[in-house]
Design a protein around this motif. Structure first.
Motif, PDB file in Angstrom:
ATOM      1  N   CYS B  46      42.262  49.335  42.582  1.00  0.00           N
ATOM      2  CA  CYS B  46      40.799  49.253  42.522  1.00  0.00           C
ATOM      3  C   CYS B  46      40.219  48.672  43.801  1.00  0.00           C
ATOM      4  O   CYS B  46      40.567  47.579  44.220  1.00  0.00           O
ATOM      5  CB  CYS B  46      40.359  48.422  41.326  1.00  0.00           C
ATOM      6  SG  CYS B  46      38.562  48.389  41.182  1.00  0.00           S
ATOM      7  N   TYR B  48      37.016  48.129  44.155  1.00  0.00           N
ATOM      8  CA  TYR B  48      35.722  47.512  43.828  1.00  0.00           C
ATOM      9  C   TYR B  48      35.867  46.178  43.105  1.00  0.00           C
ATOM     10  O   TYR B  48      34.906  45.669  42.558  1.00  0.00           O
ATOM     11  CB  TYR B  48      34.884  48.500  42.998  1.00  0.00           C
ATOM     12  CG  TYR B  48      34.618  49.768  43.764  1.00  0.00           C
ATOM     13  CD1 TYR B  48      33.543  49.848  44.647  1.00  0.00           C
ATOM     14  CD2 TYR B  48      35.470  50.867  43.663  1.00  0.00           C
ATOM     15  CE1 TYR B  48      33.313  51.000  45.392  1.00  0.00           C
ATOM     16  CE2 TYR B  48      35.251  52.015  44.399  1.00  0.00           C
ATOM     17  CZ  TYR B  48      34.177  52.081  45.258  1.00  0.00           C
ATOM     18  OH  TYR B  48      33.954  53.210  45.999  1.00  0.00           O
ATOM     19  N   ASP B  49      37.095  45.665  43.097  1.00  0.00           N
ATOM     20  CA  ASP B  49      37.338  44.384  42.442  1.00  0.00           C
ATOM     21  C   ASP B  49      36.847  44.420  40.991  1.00  0.00           C
ATOM     22  O   ASP B  49      36.248  43.472  40.496  1.00  0.00           O
ATOM     23  CB  ASP B  49      36.644  43.262  43.235  1.00  0.00           C
ATOM     24  CG  ASP B  49      37.202  41.890  42.859  1.00  0.00           C
ATOM     25  OD1 ASP B  49      38.361  41.851  42.381  1.00  0.00           O
ATOM     26  OD2 ASP B  49      36.486  40.896  43.013  1.00  0.00           O
ATOM     27  N   ALA B  50      37.103  45.545  40.350  1.00  0.00           N
ATOM     28  CA  ALA B  50      36.585  45.728  38.987  1.00  0.00           C
ATOM     29  C   ALA B  50      37.674  45.587  37.932  1.00  0.00           C
ATOM     30  O   ALA B  50      37.379  45.583  36.738  1.00  0.00           O
ATOM     31  CB  ALA B  50      35.917  47.092  38.866  1.00  0.00           C
ATOM     32  N   HIS B  52      40.932  43.229  36.715  1.00  0.00           N
ATOM     33  CA  HIS B  52      41.611  41.963  36.934  1.00  0.00           C
ATOM     34  C   HIS B  52      42.825  41.844  35.996  1.00  0.00           C
ATOM     35  O   HIS B  52      42.683  41.931  34.786  1.00  0.00           O
ATOM     36  CB  HIS B  52      40.639  40.805  36.686  1.00  0.00           C
ATOM     37  CG  HIS B  52      41.254  39.472  36.940  1.00  0.00           C
ATOM     38  ND1 HIS B  52      41.473  38.985  38.222  1.00  0.00           N
ATOM     39  CD2 HIS B  52      41.738  38.539  36.095  1.00  0.00           C
ATOM     40  CE1 HIS B  52      42.056  37.807  38.144  1.00  0.00           C
ATOM     41  NE2 HIS B  52      42.235  37.518  36.867  1.00  0.00           N
ATOM     42  N   ASN B  64      35.730  44.585  34.936  1.00  0.00           N
ATOM     43  CA  ASN B  64      34.405  44.040  35.233  1.00  0.00           C
ATOM     44  C   ASN B  64      33.457  45.230  35.324  1.00  0.00           C
ATOM     45  O   ASN B  64      33.454  45.975  36.299  1.00  0.00           O
ATOM     46  CB  ASN B  64      34.453  43.268  36.551  1.00  0.00           C
ATOM     47  CG  ASN B  64      33.088  42.709  36.927  1.00  0.00           C
ATOM     48  OD1 ASN B  64      32.044  43.304  36.608  1.00  0.00           O
ATOM     49  ND2 ASN B  64      33.094  41.578  37.594  1.00  0.00           N
ATOM     50  N   ARG B  65      32.657  45.418  34.270  1.00  0.00           N
ATOM     51  CA  ARG B  65      31.864  46.648  34.157  1.00  0.00           C
ATOM     52  C   ARG B  65      30.654  46.662  35.079  1.00  0.00           C
ATOM     53  O   ARG B  65      30.034  47.709  35.271  1.00  0.00           O
ATOM     54  CB  ARG B  65      31.448  46.861  32.705  1.00  0.00           C
ATOM     55  CG  ARG B  65      32.664  47.258  31.882  1.00  0.00           C
ATOM     56  CD  ARG B  65      32.455  47.039  30.407  1.00  0.00           C
ATOM     57  NE  ARG B  65      33.716  47.259  29.724  1.00  0.00           N
ATOM     58  CZ  ARG B  65      34.050  46.640  28.597  1.00  0.00           C
ATOM     59  NH1 ARG B  65      33.241  45.777  28.041  1.00  0.00           N
ATOM     60  NH2 ARG B  65      35.210  46.899  28.046  1.00  0.00           N
ATOM     61  N   ASP B  66      30.325  45.494  35.653  1.00  0.00           N
ATOM     62  CA  ASP B  66      29.257  45.490  36.659  1.00  0.00           C
ATOM     63  C   ASP B  66      29.790  46.042  37.979  1.00  0.00           C
ATOM     64  O   ASP B  66      29.085  46.723  38.714  1.00  0.00           O
ATOM     65  CB  ASP B  66      28.722  44.071  36.871  1.00  0.00           C
ATOM     66  CG  ASP B  66      28.054  43.543  35.605  1.00  0.00           C
ATOM     67  OD1 ASP B  66      27.468  44.374  34.874  1.00  0.00           O
ATOM     68  OD2 ASP B  66      28.150  42.331  35.343  1.00  0.00           O
ATOM     69  N   ASN B  67      31.070  45.721  38.261  1.00  0.00           N
ATOM     70  CA  ASN B  67      31.649  46.181  39.526  1.00  0.00           C
ATOM     71  C   ASN B  67      32.152  47.619  39.446  1.00  0.00           C
ATOM     72  O   ASN B  67      32.197  48.327  40.450  1.00  0.00           O
ATOM     73  CB  ASN B  67      32.823  45.285  39.927  1.00  0.00           C
ATOM     74  CG  ASN B  67      32.361  43.908  40.381  1.00  0.00           C
ATOM     75  OD1 ASN B  67      31.168  43.629  40.363  1.00  0.00           O
ATOM     76  ND2 ASN B  67      33.293  43.062  40.770  1.00  0.00           N
ATOM     77  N   CYS B  68      32.576  48.047  38.261  1.00  0.00           N
ATOM     78  CA  CYS B  68      33.201  49.374  38.126  1.00  0.00           C
ATOM     79  C   CYS B  68      32.164  50.471  38.355  1.00  0.00           C
ATOM     80  O   CYS B  68      31.087  50.452  37.763  1.00  0.00           O
ATOM     81  CB  CYS B  68      33.816  49.528  36.732  1.00  0.00           C
ATOM     82  SG  CYS B  68      34.581  51.150  36.477  1.00  0.00           S
ATOM     83  N   ILE B  69      32.520  51.427  39.234  1.00  0.00           N
ATOM     84  CA  ILE B  69      31.611  52.556  39.465  1.00  0.00           C
ATOM     85  C   ILE B  69      32.190  53.847  38.863  1.00  0.00           C
ATOM     86  O   ILE B  69      31.667  54.932  39.064  1.00  0.00           O
ATOM     87  CB  ILE B  69      31.336  52.765  40.967  1.00  0.00           C
ATOM     88  CG1 ILE B  69      32.633  53.108  41.713  1.00  0.00           C
ATOM     89  CG2 ILE B  69      30.661  51.540  41.590  1.00  0.00           C
ATOM     90  CD1 ILE B  69      32.401  53.906  42.982  1.00  0.00           C
TER      91      ILE B  69
END
Lengths: 361, 164
Positions: B46, B48-50, B52, B64-69
């Motif tokens: 990943c 996008y650091d999405a 962990h 991390n659904r804010d980071n995941c595109i």
């Protein structure tokens, strides 16, 4: 008699990693491999590996031998490879006897040896288990993934460990119908991501089930399976028939340990490690000085662990012979950390309880 | 039951799913890695650091659904083929699902295929909208299909009706 500094018996994942590690430390390495090509079981593992980057996670097993051979090539002045070599003896005076290409016999006396012979498949006892069409999972994988030959059209898999699940998936990739996967245990033994993968293709997984008998005249035509109770005893009246032309047995592996036993290494039967394994120290050195072991022979695990064990044993064997690289301590600590991390979760608990019984401090 | 059948319960599936609001915003990874195993390529892949996993690679991955595109790079890297992308931003009636699919023949864009649930039962017919198979995916192609929202939590696989 052939002379060698460090002999590595077996060119599978553990043996190749031991060779890379020892040769890069400066030891002169001779790899003796039984088959005509290196790679061991890796050559048929078409799936992606688990673990972390350092154990080539997410790389397909079939691609790992080349990665390791390219690495080995960097130290080629330190490496001799002999394929088609069956080791027939390891003697108390350190002599190893070898049959090369089925007709040449020679002896080699190395200063140290890493035995990385791996494991062999267990079988299952039931009436007619010798009918053609009843295979070990390793043979099915070899036919399919090495030779491109379909083993049959309708397969019943016996064993829901990682190998049984993975081979079922690979059979379906080859266009073979898998009618079901049995396991005598009450729970699936393999990784559940593998189980879910075959399950969502519609393959039933029957836990607490075993093979009662195979039926057929010239080859297997039917498999009769039944439920077992919590003492693994068949429950009468639960029989089911499956029309199959292949019954694939994947009920686990056991260490290929004869050479170590012959050499006089102290061996111990440890069920958690799947058989009789050598007593060893943290450097993977057995109770016979300069005889090291790595990979499934020290306890059956995933290939990722076998590779790290190989790196560690090769590093320590080379150091013992005077080739201690500057970063020895750093590398050793890293390999130990990698093994700890592979064994840290629930999957590793059994392995760790086994290692406790054979590790001498 | 999951340990006996390999089929996660509806509750287990709901627990790892993003909210409908998040799904409607755009593509997001759904990771069905329900049991601890020593494995972390999803995190490594990943950009996008999405995802962990952490220091102990046995931990289950967290998205991390804010980071995941929803870039889907992790799909072809997961050795368990446990990840899919769900995208509800394209239509109010349907969602797009992207899954890894390692079988020949591959479907083509526009093909109608059978959508299957986690036990391999046929749910409905669906239309394939995209098939990606670049070299970088290393023989794990990704197939995107469009499906009615009612099947969102049930669909997990597809099957081609192969012509003999």
């Amino acid at each position: 008699m052939k002379q060698a500094e460090l002999v590595i018996i077996g060119g599978g994942p553990a043996g190749l990693c031991a060779a890379v590690s020892a040769a890069s430390s400066g030891a002169k390495v001779l790899i003796l491999e039984r088959n005509n090509a290196l790679g061991g079981q890796l050559v048929k593992q078409t799936h992606m590996f688990f673990g972390s980057e350092k154990q080539y996670a997410s790389t397909r097993g079939i691609d790992i031998p080349n990665i390791l051979l390219n690495e080995l090539d960097k130290y080629k002045e330190n490496v001799e490879i002999m394929t088609d070599c069956t080791i027939v003896g390891m003697f108390e005076d350190g002599v190893i006897t070898v049959i090369h290409k089925e007709d040449k016999y020679f002896k080699v006396k190395p200063e140290a040896v890493v035995v990385a012979t791996g494991a062999f498949e267990k079988s299952l006892v039931f009436p007619n288990n010798d009918l053609p069409g009843i295979y070990g999972a390793g043979a099915v994988q070899t036919l399919m993934n090495v030779h491109g030959v379909k083993p049959g059209d309708r397969v019943l898999m016996v064993g829901a460990g990682n190998i049984g699940l993975i081979v079922s998936y690979q059979l379906m990739q080859a266009g073979v119908k898998v009618v079901g996967i049995l396991d005598a245990a009450p729970q699936i033994g393999g990784y559940l991501v593998h189980a879910s993968k075959v399950r969502r293709m519609g393959v039933p997984i029957l836990t607490s089930h075993t093979v009662k008998e195979a039926i057929g005249t010239d080859c297997i035509e039917k498999a009769i399976v039944c439920e077992v109770d919590n003492k693994f005893q068949p429950i009468p009246g639960t029989e089911q028939e499956f029309d199959v032309d292949v019954l694939c047995i994947s009920v686990g592996l056991t260490p290929l340990n004869e050479l170590l036993a012959m050499r006089g290494c102290e061996m111990k039967f440890v069920p958690q490690l799947s058989g009789s394994v050598p007593v060893r120290n943290e450097n993977y050195e057995t109770t016979v000085e300069n005889v090291f072991a790595a990979g499934d022979i020290t306890g059956v695990e995933e290939a990722s662990a076998a590779m790290v064990e190989g790196y560690l044993a090769g590093l320590c064997a080379a150091a013992k012979l005077g080739h201690k690289s500057d970063d020895f301590e750093e590398k050793k600590a890293d390999y130990i950390k990698q093994l700890d991390s592979l064994r840290a979760g629930p999957v590793g608990e059994k392995i760790l309880s086994g290692i406790e019984q054979i590790l001498v401090k | 039951m999951f340990e006996k059948t390999g089929v996660p319960s509806k509750e287990m599936v709901r627990e790892i799913f993003p909210s409908i609001d998040r799904i409607n915003k755009g593509p997001v990874a759904v990771i069905e890695c329900y049991k601890e195993i020593p494995c972390n390529p999803c995190q490594t892949a990943c950009k996008y650091d999405a995802i962990h996993v952490g220091e102990d690679i046995n931990h289950r991955p967290e998205v991390n659904r804010d980071n995941c595109i929803g870039c889907a790079i992790c799909l072809s890297k997961c050795p368990g083929l446990a990840i899919m992308i769900v995208d509800g931003s394209k239509s109010e009636e349907t969602v797009q699902i992207r899954i890894p699919f390692e079988f020949y023949p591959l479907p083509k864009e526009g093909d109608t295929v059978k959508a299957l649930d986690r036990e391999g039962n046929v749910l409905t017919d669906v239309k394939v909208v995209k098939v990606l198979n670049p070299k970088s995916f290393d023989r794990t192609p990704l197939v995107t299909f469009e499906i009615d929202r009612e099947y969102l939590y049930d669909v997990r696989n597809i099957r081609l009706e192969v012509q003999p």
